[in-house]
Each structure stands twice: as C-alpha cells, then as structure tokens.
Design a protein around this motif. Structure first.
Motif, PDB file in Angstrom:
ATOM      1  N   GLN A   1      40.141  43.919  76.190  1.00  0.00           N
ATOM      2  CA  GLN A   1      39.032  44.868  76.260  1.00  0.00           C
ATOM      3  C   GLN A   1      37.773  44.360  75.577  1.00  0.00           C
ATOM      4  OE1 GLN A   1      40.512  48.561  74.657  1.00  0.00           O
ATOM      5  NE2 GLN A   1      42.286  48.592  76.017  1.00  0.00           N
ATOM      6  N   ASP A   2      37.940  43.432  74.633  1.00  0.00           N
ATOM      7  CA  ASP A   2      36.808  42.951  73.840  1.00  0.00           C
ATOM      8  C   ASP A   2      36.806  41.429  73.854  1.00  0.00           C
ATOM      9  OD1 ASP A   2      34.818  42.370  72.084  1.00  0.00           O
ATOM     10  OD2 ASP A   2      35.718  43.372  70.352  1.00  0.00           O
ATOM     11  N   ALA A   3      35.857  40.826  74.573  1.00  0.00           N
ATOM     12  CA  ALA A   3      35.815  39.366  74.689  1.00  0.00           C
ATOM     13  C   ALA A   3      35.643  38.691  73.340  1.00  0.00           C
ATOM     14  CB  ALA A   3      34.681  38.954  75.622  1.00  0.00           C
ATOM     15  N   SER A   4      35.022  39.378  72.380  1.00  0.00           N
ATOM     16  CA  SER A   4      34.799  38.771  71.065  1.00  0.00           C
ATOM     17  C   SER A   4      36.095  38.596  70.291  1.00  0.00           C
ATOM     18  CB  SER A   4      33.819  39.621  70.254  1.00  0.00           C
ATOM     19  OG  SER A   4      34.383  40.890  69.955  1.00  0.00           O
ATOM     20  N   ALA A   5      37.178  39.227  70.769  1.00  0.00           N
ATOM     21  CA  ALA A   5      38.462  39.089  70.087  1.00  0.00           C
ATOM     22  C   ALA A   5      39.205  37.826  70.509  1.00  0.00           C
ATOM     23  CB  ALA A   5      39.333  40.315  70.366  1.00  0.00           C
ATOM     24  N   ARG A   6      38.685  37.120  71.496  1.00  0.00           N
ATOM     25  CA  ARG A   6      39.337  35.879  71.916  1.00  0.00           C
ATOM     26  C   ARG A   6      39.156  34.813  70.837  1.00  0.00           C
ATOM     27  NH1 ARG A   6      40.584  36.301  77.351  1.00  0.00           N
ATOM     28  NH2 ARG A   6      39.178  37.473  78.729  1.00  0.00           N
ATOM     29  N   PRO A   7      40.038  33.786  70.824  1.00  0.00           N
ATOM     30  CA  PRO A   7      39.855  32.673  69.882  1.00  0.00           C
ATOM     31  C   PRO A   7      38.483  32.027  70.061  1.00  0.00           C
ATOM     32  CG  PRO A   7      42.032  32.574  70.892  1.00  0.00           C
ATOM     33  CD  PRO A   7      41.276  33.643  71.611  1.00  0.00           C
ATOM     34  N   SER A   8      37.924  31.514  68.981  1.00  0.00           N
ATOM     35  CA  SER A   8      36.564  30.969  69.024  1.00  0.00           C
ATOM     36  C   SER A   8      36.438  29.809  70.007  1.00  0.00           C
ATOM     37  CB  SER A   8      36.133  30.520  67.623  1.00  0.00           C
ATOM     38  OG  SER A   8      37.021  29.531  67.117  1.00  0.00           O
ATOM     39  N   ASP A   9      37.471  28.952  70.090  1.00  0.00           N
ATOM     40  CA  ASP A   9      37.412  27.828  71.029  1.00  0.00           C
ATOM     41  C   ASP A   9      37.308  28.327  72.466  1.00  0.00           C
ATOM     42  OD1 ASP A   9      37.551  25.794  69.133  1.00  0.00           O
ATOM     43  OD2 ASP A   9      39.729  25.865  69.058  1.00  0.00           O
ATOM     44  N   VAL A  10      38.070  29.358  72.780  1.00  0.00           N
ATOM     45  CA  VAL A  10      38.045  29.905  74.136  1.00  0.00           C
ATOM     46  C   VAL A  10      36.691  30.547  74.418  1.00  0.00           C
ATOM     47  CG1 VAL A  10      39.023  31.676  75.649  1.00  0.00           C
ATOM     48  CG2 VAL A  10      40.535  30.214  74.283  1.00  0.00           C
ATOM     49  N   ARG A  11      36.153  31.268  73.450  1.00  0.00           N
ATOM     50  CA  ARG A  11      34.840  31.893  73.647  1.00  0.00           C
ATOM     51  C   ARG A  11      33.772  30.837  73.921  1.00  0.00           C
ATOM     52  NH1 ARG A  11      36.064  34.790  68.896  1.00  0.00           N
ATOM     53  NH2 ARG A  11      34.259  33.871  67.835  1.00  0.00           N
ATOM     54  N   ARG A  12      33.848  29.724  73.201  1.00  0.00           N
ATOM     55  CA  ARG A  12      32.860  28.659  73.405  1.00  0.00           C
ATOM     56  C   ARG A  12      32.952  28.091  74.817  1.00  0.00           C
ATOM     57  NH1 ARG A  12      33.291  23.230  73.289  1.00  0.00           N
ATOM     58  NH2 ARG A  12      35.391  23.288  72.388  1.00  0.00           N
ATOM     59  N   VAL A  13      34.166  27.823  75.274  1.00  0.00           N
ATOM     60  CA  VAL A  13      34.343  27.262  76.615  1.00  0.00           C
ATOM     61  C   VAL A  13      33.842  28.237  77.676  1.00  0.00           C
ATOM     62  CG1 VAL A  13      36.062  26.572  78.330  1.00  0.00           C
ATOM     63  CG2 VAL A  13      36.244  25.738  75.977  1.00  0.00           C
ATOM     64  N   LEU A  14      34.185  29.505  77.542  1.00  0.00           N
ATOM     65  CA  LEU A  14      33.740  30.486  78.529  1.00  0.00           C
ATOM     66  C   LEU A  14      32.220  30.623  78.517  1.00  0.00           C
ATOM     67  CD1 LEU A  14      36.446  33.299  78.198  1.00  0.00           C
ATOM     68  CD2 LEU A  14      36.365  31.372  79.797  1.00  0.00           C
ATOM     69  N   ALA A  15      31.623  30.525  77.336  1.00  0.00           N
ATOM     70  CA  ALA A  15      30.163  30.611  77.256  1.00  0.00           C
ATOM     71  C   ALA A  15      29.512  29.414  77.943  1.00  0.00           C
ATOM     72  CB  ALA A  15      29.723  30.694  75.796  1.00  0.00           C
ATOM     73  N   GLU A  16      30.067  28.217  77.735  1.00  0.00           N
ATOM     74  CA  GLU A  16      29.501  27.031  78.370  1.00  0.00           C
ATOM     75  C   GLU A  16      29.715  27.074  79.885  1.00  0.00           C
ATOM     76  OE1 GLU A  16      30.682  23.384  76.514  1.00  0.00           O
ATOM     77  OE2 GLU A  16      30.184  24.084  74.500  1.00  0.00           O
ATOM     78  N   ALA A  17      30.866  27.580  80.311  1.00  0.00           N
ATOM     79  CA  ALA A  17      31.104  27.720  81.750  1.00  0.00           C
ATOM     80  C   ALA A  17      30.149  28.745  82.351  1.00  0.00           C
ATOM     81  CB  ALA A  17      32.556  28.126  82.001  1.00  0.00           C
ATOM     82  N   ARG A  18      29.887  29.816  81.612  1.00  0.00           N
ATOM     83  CA  ARG A  18      28.959  30.848  82.096  1.00  0.00           C
ATOM     84  C   ARG A  18      27.547  30.279  82.234  1.00  0.00           C
ATOM     85  NH1 ARG A  18      29.867  33.979  78.328  1.00  0.00           N
ATOM     86  NH2 ARG A  18      31.760  34.880  79.228  1.00  0.00           N
ATOM     87  N   ALA A  19      27.200  29.356  81.346  1.00  0.00           N
ATOM     88  CA  ALA A  19      25.870  28.740  81.411  1.00  0.00           C
ATOM     89  C   ALA A  19      25.704  27.932  82.694  1.00  0.00           C
ATOM     90  CB  ALA A  19      25.646  27.853  80.188  1.00  0.00           C
TER      91      ALA A  19
END
Length: 266
Positions: A173-191
């Motif tokens: 429900q909350d993307a910020s709860a994902r592990p930091s490494d995963v959040r970084r990858v998803l952010a770079e993919a979103r870019a």
C-alpha cells in the motif's frame, strides 16, 4: 603459386560456422552491455538502427573469428532453424560482411571438426587484440544481466519460489515501505519514461496470454518483470541476490509505461 598452395590458402581462409547471435536494439547479448549502443561499442561497431548478425566460426587453422554481417534476416532465419533442430547452412554473402573480428565476444561451446582446437589468431593476422567473453566467474555487471535473462526465460520456475505473503500489506500500500535499493531502482526505471534511455535499455518480449516480459537495465541494476505480475531486481552490490518486488500501488503503471516505450523484436 601452385594449385596445391592455392587450395591450402583457400582452406585456411574458409570460415567454419559454429553458431550465431543477433545484435539489434531489441535482441542483443546482454553480457556485452546494459544497452544496444554499449554492446556495439564493445565490438567497435556503430549502433546502426537495423542491427547486425554476429557469426562465430573458425578458419582452417582453428583460429576464432567473429564475422559481423548486416543481413540480420539471414542470421535470424538460421538461428530459428537451429532452435527447431533443423539444419541450416549459414553462408553470408561477402557483400553483407561489415567486419571480421578476431576472437569471440561470447563463449562458444562447440568446435569445428577436422581443424586445430579453437585459439586466437596470430597477432600479425588479427591486426588488433582478440575479442574475449566478459568474465562471469565473479559477480558483476555481465553476470547480473545474465541472471536477469535467466529469470526471464525461466519465469515460472522463479515465480513458484515466491510466497506472495512476503509482500507485507504496508509495502503493497505504501511504496516508501519498500527496501531502499528497490525504491532506487524503481525511481531510475520511472525516469526512463520521462527521459528515454539509450536504445535497448528497456526491452519487451513475448509472454503467455496478453502479458509481456520486460527487461530493463541501469547503472548497477537489472530488472525483469511480467506486465501482469511482479518484478525481480538484481544489483551489482548484492552478489547473487534476487529481490522480488510486489505489485503494490505503483508497479503496474510503471510496467505498462515501460512496455509502451520499450523496443520489441520485429
């Protein structure tokens, strides 16, 4: 030169074809780079939009050679025939040959019969350093990308190992709860959706039903996903680990957006 001498030279110059691969924006050996231009650069080739076929073989002395051709369709037909267990005599026309490169950039498990064992051409013949496959004996970019490729091919096997209960309700429900490494990858993919990356860095291929298999790479990471399911992330700084990513609120939209801008096999 006598006829016998001419025959000997011709035999030594002949290429005994062993196998071939495609080098195109949608299909290239990921061991060679995160994207198509990087893979081309590893061979000293310009990233032509139409791509290339790479033909691996040995000459009459047993030396390894990679023949680069621009007749992609011919090589694609040969590969498809071999994959179906059919014989196919891959003999590129000389007019389609772009370059003859010493060595092989990828491992080749077979050898031509009746000639010496595979070896690099002599320096005076090669006119440059011989190509060698990337080192995959230790964890690094090449092995990470190959690992993601394996998951894409063996998706069902890897998916069966994942218990969806490991994706906590908070993470879903909350993307910020994902592990930091995963959040970084998803952010770079979103870019990538906002600023298109180099050609081939995001690729879409067939999957059962109406889904697509996505492969994306970036600095130090690889992602493999099904558009109707979860994703897996591999990282250079986490050797051998495969991080599953639940769909959550943002993954479905991200995968759909990546699929729309991805290159696809023709």
């Amino acid at each position: 030169m006598s006829g016998t001498d001419e025959d000997t030279v011709a035999a030594e110059d002949a290429l005994y074809v062993l196998t071939a691969v495609l080098l195109t924006p949608a299909q290239f050996p990921s061991a060679l780079g995160d994207d198509y231009p990087e893979a081309c650069a590893s061979l000293g080739l310009p990233p032509l939009a139409e791509g290339y076929g790479l033909v691996f073989g040995q000459d009459g002395t047993g030396a390894r050679w990679t023949v680069v051709v621009d007749d992609v369709s011919l090589v694609a037909v040969a590969i498809a025939s071999w994959d179906c267990g059919m014989e196919y005599d891959l003999s590129p026309d000389e007019r389609s040959v772009v370059a003859g490169l010493p060595g092989w950039p990828l491992p080749v498990a077979v050898a031509a019969p009746g000639v010496p064992a595979p070896h690099d051409p002599a320096p005076e013949v090669a006119e440059g350093p011989a190509l060698v496959p990337p080192d995959t004996s230790v964890w690094g970019a090449a092995r990470r990308r190959l690992g993601a490729d394996e998951i894409a091919v063996q998706w069902s096997t890897w998916r069966e190992q994942i218990d969806d209960s490991q994706f906590t309700p908070r993470q879903e429900q909350d993307a910020s709860a994902r592990p930091s490494d995963v959040r970084r990858v998803l952010a770079e993919a979103r870019a990538y959706v906002e600023t298109p990356p180099p050609l081939g860095r995001v690729r879409s291929s067939f999957a059962p039903g109406e889904a697509r298999t996505l492969r994306a790479d970036g600095p130090g990471w690889s992602l493999v996903a099904r558009t109707d399911d979860i994703a897996f992330v591999l990282l250079d700084d986490k050797p051998g680990e495969v991080l599953p990513v639940g769909r959550g609120p943002e993954l479905p939209g991200l995968l759909e957006a990546l699929d729309r801008m991805a290159v696809r096999p023709s």
